[in-house]
Scaffold this motif. Structure first.
Motif, short mmCIF file in Angstrom:
data_model
loop_
_atom_site.label_atom_id
_atom_site.label_comp_id
_atom_site.label_asym_id
_atom_site.label_seq_id
_atom_site.Cartn_x
_atom_site.Cartn_y
_atom_site.Cartn_z
N VAL A 46 0.58 53.80 25.43
CA VAL A 46 1.40 54.55 26.38
C VAL A 46 2.81 54.00 26.44
CG1 VAL A 46 1.66 55.19 28.80
CG2 VAL A 46 -0.62 55.16 27.75
N ALA A 47 2.93 52.68 26.60
CA ALA A 47 4.25 52.06 26.74
C ALA A 47 4.15 50.58 26.39
CB ALA A 47 4.78 52.23 28.16
N VAL A 48 5.26 50.02 25.96
CA VAL A 48 5.32 48.60 25.61
C VAL A 48 6.65 48.04 26.10
CG1 VAL A 48 6.19 49.16 23.30
CG2 VAL A 48 5.19 46.90 23.73
N ILE A 49 6.63 46.79 26.51
CA ILE A 49 7.85 46.10 26.92
C ILE A 49 7.85 44.70 26.33
CG2 ILE A 49 6.83 45.36 29.13
CD1 ILE A 49 9.69 45.75 30.33
N SER A 50 8.97 44.31 25.72
CA SER A 50 9.08 42.98 25.15
C SER A 50 9.42 41.97 26.24
CB SER A 50 10.17 42.97 24.08
OG SER A 50 11.45 43.09 24.69
N SER A 51 9.41 40.70 25.88
CA SER A 51 9.75 39.67 26.86
C SER A 51 11.21 39.80 27.28
CB SER A 51 9.49 38.27 26.27
OG SER A 51 10.21 38.11 25.07
N ASP A 59 5.58 59.74 23.25
CA ASP A 59 6.34 60.96 23.52
C ASP A 59 5.78 61.71 24.72
OD1 ASP A 59 7.01 61.80 20.01
OD2 ASP A 59 8.06 60.48 21.41
N SER A 60 4.47 61.64 24.91
CA SER A 60 3.82 62.42 25.97
C SER A 60 4.19 61.95 27.37
CB SER A 60 2.30 62.37 25.80
OG SER A 60 1.85 61.02 25.82
N VAL A 61 4.74 60.74 27.49
CA VAL A 61 5.06 60.21 28.83
C VAL A 61 6.54 59.93 29.03
CG1 VAL A 61 2.76 59.17 28.92
CG2 VAL A 61 4.72 57.75 28.29
N LYS A 62 7.33 60.12 28.00
CA LYS A 62 8.77 59.85 28.12
C LYS A 62 9.38 60.69 29.23
CE LYS A 62 9.92 58.34 23.44
NZ LYS A 62 10.57 58.70 22.15
N GLU A 86 -3.79 65.93 32.17
CA GLU A 86 -4.02 65.29 30.87
C GLU A 86 -3.67 63.80 30.86
OE1 GLU A 86 -2.23 68.06 31.49
OE2 GLU A 86 -0.44 68.18 30.19
N ASP A 87 -3.12 63.29 31.94
CA ASP A 87 -2.90 61.85 32.06
C ASP A 87 -4.16 61.13 32.54
OD1 ASP A 87 0.33 62.62 33.37
OD2 ASP A 87 -0.11 61.86 31.36
#
Length: 114
Positions: A46-51, A59-62, A86-87
């Motif tokens: 769904v999503a990722v975040i770096s340090s 794309d489905s959640v942007k 759909e979430d």
């Protein structure tokens, strides 16, 4: 001992909002991710975040979801707005530590229904 614990799931009506939290402990973590798995479907990123705070989204959640983190607390958040049926899925947190290991939480259920 490394622990990854999600919280914040629940039942919400379409168009509503939820905020998921994921607290990681026991190591130093680099990238942290949110995945989800709907019934009968494969787990998807769904999503990722770096340090350093760099983010990326499916794309489905942007435009609807926002991932953020508090490095002092080793906690990552997923703010979900404009939720759609759909979430609906079990949402999992995944944390990568500096040793190259990946750890999963137990998951938290998000249900979007009227």
């Amino acid at each position: 001992q490394v622990q990854v614990v999600e919280s914040g799931g629940g039942l919400v009506q379409p168009g509503g909002s939820l905020r998921l939290s994921c607290a990681a402990s026991g190591s130093i973590f680099r990238a942290m991710h949110w995945y989800r798995q709907a019934p009968g479907k494969e787990r998807e990123l769904v999503a990722v975040i770096s340090s350093g705070g760099t983010t990326n989204y499916a794309d489905s959640v942007k435009g609807r979801f926002t991932i953020s983190r508090d490095n002092a607390k080793n906690t990552v958040y997923l703010q979900m707005n404009g939720l759609k049926p759909e979430d609906t899925a079990v949402y999992y947190c995944n944390a990568d530590d500096v040793m190259g290991n990946a750890y999963w939480g137990q998951g938290t259920q998000v249900t979007v229904s009227s």
